[in-house]
Design an enzyme around this catalytic site. Structure first.
Site, short mmCIF file in Angstrom:
data_model
loop_
_atom_site.label_atom_id
_atom_site.label_comp_id
_atom_site.label_asym_id
_atom_site.label_seq_id
_atom_site.Cartn_x
_atom_site.Cartn_y
_atom_site.Cartn_z
N VAL A 39 -1.79 -2.08 0.48
CA VAL A 39 -2.68 -2.68 1.00
C VAL A 39 -1.57 -3.32 2.38
O VAL A 39 -0.84 -4.31 2.08
CB VAL A 39 -3.51 -3.01 1.34
CG1 VAL A 39 -4.76 -4.02 2.08
CG2 VAL A 39 -4.45 -2.89 -0.14
N ALA A 40 -1.98 -3.02 3.21
CA ALA A 40 -1.31 -4.01 4.73
C ALA A 40 -1.83 -5.03 4.87
O ALA A 40 -3.02 -5.78 4.79
CB ALA A 40 -0.80 -3.10 6.30
N GLN A 47 6.11 1.30 -1.13
CA GLN A 47 4.88 2.51 -0.78
C GLN A 47 5.97 2.15 0.78
O GLN A 47 5.66 1.47 1.63
CB GLN A 47 3.35 2.21 0.01
CG GLN A 47 2.73 2.83 0.59
CD GLN A 47 2.67 2.64 2.27
OE1 GLN A 47 2.96 0.84 2.20
NE2 GLN A 47 2.03 3.50 3.14
N TYR A 55 6.24 4.91 5.18
CA TYR A 55 5.58 4.97 5.80
C TYR A 55 6.81 5.61 6.39
O TYR A 55 8.13 5.40 6.59
CB TYR A 55 4.75 4.28 6.74
CG TYR A 55 3.86 4.46 6.12
CD1 TYR A 55 2.98 5.23 6.11
CD2 TYR A 55 2.99 3.30 6.24
CE1 TYR A 55 0.94 5.05 6.19
CE2 TYR A 55 1.80 2.20 5.92
CZ TYR A 55 0.79 3.49 5.07
OH TYR A 55 -0.45 2.83 5.05
N LYS A 60 1.22 10.09 -1.64
CA LYS A 60 0.06 9.27 -1.60
C LYS A 60 -0.77 10.05 -0.42
O LYS A 60 0.05 10.09 0.22
CB LYS A 60 0.55 7.96 -1.85
CG LYS A 60 -0.97 7.27 -1.04
CD LYS A 60 -0.39 5.95 -1.07
CE LYS A 60 -2.25 5.21 -0.94
NZ LYS A 60 -3.05 5.85 -0.08
N SER A 111 -5.78 11.41 -3.14
CA SER A 111 -5.98 9.82 -1.96
C SER A 111 -6.62 10.73 -0.72
O SER A 111 -5.96 10.92 -0.03
CB SER A 111 -5.26 8.76 -1.99
OG SER A 111 -5.56 8.39 -0.70
N GLY A 160 -9.60 5.42 -4.27
CA GLY A 160 -10.67 5.06 -2.76
C GLY A 160 -12.23 5.32 -3.72
O GLY A 160 -12.35 6.05 -4.69
N VAL A 187 -12.47 3.11 -6.52
CA VAL A 187 -12.76 2.08 -7.13
C VAL A 187 -13.31 0.93 -8.03
O VAL A 187 -12.60 0.05 -6.41
CB VAL A 187 -10.98 2.78 -8.20
CG1 VAL A 187 -11.70 1.25 -10.00
CG2 VAL A 187 -10.65 3.20 -8.48
N ARG A 211 -9.22 -2.37 -2.18
CA ARG A 211 -10.21 -3.56 -1.29
C ARG A 211 -10.33 -4.75 -1.99
O ARG A 211 -10.55 -5.44 -2.08
CB ARG A 211 -11.17 -2.57 -0.60
CG ARG A 211 -10.98 -1.87 0.37
CD ARG A 211 -12.23 -1.20 1.37
NE ARG A 211 -12.13 -0.83 2.56
CZ ARG A 211 -12.17 0.70 2.62
NH1 ARG A 211 -11.73 1.41 1.62
NH2 ARG A 211 -12.09 1.65 3.51
#
Length: 364
Positions: free
Chosen positions: A87-88, A135, A137, A238, A260, A294, A296, A317
């Site tokens: 998460v950014a 992760q 990009y 991912k 995902s 997604g 959970v 989240r």
């Protein structure tokens, strides 16, 4: 003396408690940035609904006097079959940002997948000492991307997780309406010192403008092969949902997939991750490890994912809500709750460990 953060963490009895606590302290635009999806937000709701319609068939007359949540993820031991999802910008919700998350993950014995858009440099995060995945990009400058991958490897990361579902950011209407812009003190520490993410746009999200400027929309299987040859680390893709893509990934030598839909933040209307997992697991038949993210929100959700063929899940989240509400103590409590819920659900389902959980039947 007990701090307010400690009290908030101790009072939480489920992950939803942290979401409510975080909503009470976060500015509305930051709360929306974390909570929101793309378009009409059909897919975030569908992610959650997919768990709610998945029922477990428990076994009985089994010795569950000793249940363990120990797992193996990407060939390494973990105390739970889960990792922190990438998460950014954790510093949006807590001054310590990713450092607090890293300490909590280390204490819980679970891996932390650090985002390319982390607000703390990767070297400072790995220095905490826990298991860290990076992760990645794919940037418009491919050479720079490979340098970033090598930098993560040199810093001590244990895996590379290439996100493949973001040629550009989905239309996240909450951010567009809020004209969402990063505060001056929060930046993408691994790739730049400022830029368009800090410039209020005209009728758009500054974060979306920044990612469109930075990320390549030309990511292909050739790129995956290039990265595979470049790194010694386990390679995870991912953002895979289609059976055809999963099979090709397995054939290409990828070590694991994260099933995902980006938490419903990319293509609105994309299939729920759990439904995709139910199709992909039998098709792949163990040819590469499957993780899921997604929706959970409990240890029972983790058990559902295991029963449908996942080696583990990524939690995003809820970790951010815990961090926002109570800092490191909040994230630690998130993991404590997930461990307690999973342990209880395992025993009630007649499973002494996560391996037995994968043999449970489900009714959907």
């Amino acid at each position: 003396m007990t701090s307010g953060a400690d009290r908030t963490a101790a009072d939480a009895e489920c992950l939803a408690d942290f979401e409510r606590a975080a909503a009470a302290v976060l500015p509305p635009d930051i709360r929306d940035f974390v909570a929101g999806g793309s378009g009409d937000e059909v897919t975030p709701a569908a992610n959650r609904a997919a768990f709610d319609r998945t029922f477990l068939v428990p076994r009985v007359l089994r010795d569950v006097s000793r249940c363990t949540t120990d797992a193996t993820l990407l060939g390494r031991p973990a105390a739970l079959p889960l990792a922190v999802a990438p998460v950014a910008y954790h510093r949006l919700v807590s001054e310590e940002g990713e450092l607090a998350t890293a300490r909590a993950a280390k204490a819980a014995g679970v891996p932390f997948a650090v985002s390319t858009l982390s607000s703390v440099p990767i070297e400072e995060i790995t220095a905490v000492g826990g298991a860290v995945w990076f992760q990645l990009y794919w940037l418009r400058d491919g050479t720079r991307t490979l340098e970033l991958a090598r930098r993560a490897e040199d810093a001590g990361c244990e895996a590379l997780m290439l996100t493949v579902d973001v040629p550009w950011m989905g239309r996240r209407l909450r951010d567009i309406r809020n004209r969402f812009t990063l505060p001056a003190e929060v930046r993408a520490a691994n790739i730049d010192a400022g830029g368009t993410a800090h410039i209020p746009p005209a009728g758009a999200s500054a974060v979306a403008a920044h990612t469109s400027e930075a990320f390549s929309p030309a990511l292909t299987w050739t790129t995956v092969d290039r990265l595979r040859k470049h790194t010694r680390l386990p390679l995870v893709l991912k953002g895979v949902l289609a059976r055809e893509d999963a099979l090709r990934a397995a054939e290409s030598g990828v070590d694991a997939l994260v099933v995902s839909n980006h938490g419903g933040r990319q293509l609105d209307g994309a299939v729920p991750s759990l439904d995709a997992l139910a199709e992909l697991a039998p098709a792949l038949d163990g040819r590469c490890e499957l993780l899921l993210d997604g929706g959970v929100r409990s240890g029972t959700d983790v058990l559902r994912a295991l029963a449908l063929g996942a080696a583990g899940v990524l939690v995003g989240r809820p970790v951010i809500w815990g961090l926002a509400a109570a800092g490191e103590a909040g994230v630690r409590r998130v993991f404590e709750l997930l461990a307690a819920e999973l342990g209880s659900s395992l025993g009630l389902a007649g499973c002494a460990d996560v391996t037995e959980a994968r043999s449970l039947r489900t009714v959907r």
